[in-house]
Enzyme design. Sequence first.
Site, PDB file in Angstrom:
ATOM      1  N   ARG A   1       0.822  -1.210   0.000  1.00  0.00           N
ATOM      2  CA  ARG A   1       0.000   0.000   0.000  1.00  0.00           C
ATOM      3  C   ARG A   1       0.858   1.264   0.000  1.00  0.00           C
ATOM      4  O   ARG A   1       0.432   2.300  -0.516  1.00  0.00           O
ATOM      5  CB  ARG A   1      -0.938   0.004   1.208  1.00  0.00           C
ATOM      6  CG  ARG A   1      -2.171  -0.837   0.944  1.00  0.00           C
ATOM      7  CD  ARG A   1      -3.122  -0.823   2.107  1.00  0.00           C
ATOM      8  NE  ARG A   1      -4.428  -1.323   1.707  1.00  0.00           N
ATOM      9  CZ  ARG A   1      -5.375  -1.686   2.551  1.00  0.00           C
ATOM     10  NH1 ARG A   1      -5.156  -1.607   3.858  1.00  0.00           N
ATOM     11  NH2 ARG A   1      -6.535  -2.125   2.114  1.00  0.00           N
TER      12      ARG A   1
ATOM     13  N   LYS B   1     -13.086 -10.103   8.307  1.00  0.00           N
ATOM     14  CA  LYS B   1     -14.054  -9.035   8.603  1.00  0.00           C
ATOM     15  C   LYS B   1     -15.451  -9.518   8.232  1.00  0.00           C
ATOM     16  O   LYS B   1     -16.074  -9.024   7.289  1.00  0.00           O
ATOM     17  CB  LYS B   1     -13.701  -7.772   7.831  1.00  0.00           C
ATOM     18  CG  LYS B   1     -12.451  -7.082   8.350  1.00  0.00           C
ATOM     19  CD  LYS B   1     -12.205  -5.819   7.573  1.00  0.00           C
ATOM     20  CE  LYS B   1     -10.833  -5.238   7.876  1.00  0.00           C
ATOM     21  NZ  LYS B   1     -10.417  -4.295   6.833  1.00  0.00           N
TER      22      LYS B   1
ATOM     23  N   GLY C   1      -6.400  -5.494   1.427  1.00  0.00           N
ATOM     24  CA  GLY C   1      -5.038  -5.340   1.925  1.00  0.00           C
ATOM     25  C   GLY C   1      -4.396  -6.667   2.265  1.00  0.00           C
ATOM     26  O   GLY C   1      -3.260  -6.945   1.867  1.00  0.00           O
TER      27      GLY C   1
ATOM     28  N   GLY D   1     -12.940  -3.849   1.193  1.00  0.00           N
ATOM     29  CA  GLY D   1     -14.321  -3.395   1.361  1.00  0.00           C
ATOM     30  C   GLY D   1     -14.721  -2.404   0.272  1.00  0.00           C
ATOM     31  O   GLY D   1     -15.825  -2.462  -0.277  1.00  0.00           O
TER      32      GLY D   1
END
Length: 403
Positions: A37, A201, A359, A383
């Site tokens: 990232r 998640k 990620g 997301g």
Amino acid sequence: MSLRTLESLGSLAGKTVIVRCDLNVPLEHGTISDDGRIRASLPTLENLIGQGAKVVVISHLGRPGGVDLALSLAPVARCLSELLDRTVAFARDTIGPEATRVVSGLEDGGVAMLENLRFSPAETAKDVTERAAFAHELSGFGDAFVSDGFGVVHRKQASVFELPGLLPSAAGLLVAEELTMLANLTTAPARPYTVVLGGSKVSDKLGVIGHLLPLVDSLLIGGGMMFTFLAAQGNAVGASLLERDQLDAARGYLDQARELGVRIVLPVDVVVASGFAAGADHVITPVERMEDTDFGVTGIGLDIGPDSASLFAEIIESSKTVFWNGPMGVFEFSEFANGTRAVAAALTRVNGLTVVGGGDSAAAVRALDFDDGQFGHISTGGGASLEFLEGKHLPGLEALGWR
Ligand code: ADP
Ligand code: MG
């Protein structure tokens, strides 16, 4: 309306430009285990430096509940400094006196980074006035704002949603590129179209399933999310990750899929371990027998089993479009990386478009020694890319003139 691009801001020479990046990198004992990232943020930062702007980088890291030095951006600033091969001045506060001093000390082409935005609860506050006040403080540091944290554009947060309204603002090069790539998935994707979901998640991602089902031919579910579905089908899942309050929702999705003629494919076997640890004892068991191992009800499912991996790989390889978000298991521990490796390998064999989002998913393919070039696109947002695929309106993009 279309996205405001960097060029729309005109010349930024001598101007102070706040850049919202997503530098939320995985940390292992304080060291960055995947700098993907940070690398992804370089084109925009190099562009601004090249223009002679004063660059103020802001980002979050993790989910701190207030100031938490374990989640300081200091190591990220050091890594960015190495990658840019120039000094990155780090402020140990976000809107306090040190930030003011560091920013006012910047020269043209200089770079500063402020401390973790989420050390301030206002960044993610539900209350819009709290967020607006924080965004207002941040806006005081710059003449213009560039939004380049694709991983957070689906969040209604101060630095993502409110801040762009307070300064001349535009999307950075990463955000623009991500949108171009993801648009290939939403405009008439070649079929069969398969989406693979996993990761941890669970409650964040369960909600997207209802929107994705009408779009896809097959939905493969692994990772932490699988246990809620397996439990919804009546399987005992031991100490595995389970969202009890989502069991009805999972049943609803299974029904909805049946009605739509879409396949939801769940694992047929699981790797059950004695505990959540590298090197933990583990066995492979059919999903119906997860509590019948030596570990009984304390057994914890940490990966899909080999039969599931083959089943998933077969469906993936016969698809023309594949989107994958979320590791199939706890790939950080080598014993539980096989499912994720098998899915990644299958993607590399697809004769069509493949996109990896998230990620940790991106970190996983790199950690397992795949090459970025083996995939059509590796998105920095999990997301965010999922919500984009659903056709949702993303607050951080709307704030930049999108749609
Ligand atoms: P992404 O960042 O790609 O969107 P997530 O953040 O949702 O993915 O999830 C990534 C994490 O999910 C990884 O750290 C991985 O260890 C974890 N994970 C995968 N499978 C399981 C499982 N069965 N139980 C617990 N955690 C899991
Ligand atoms: Mg993640």
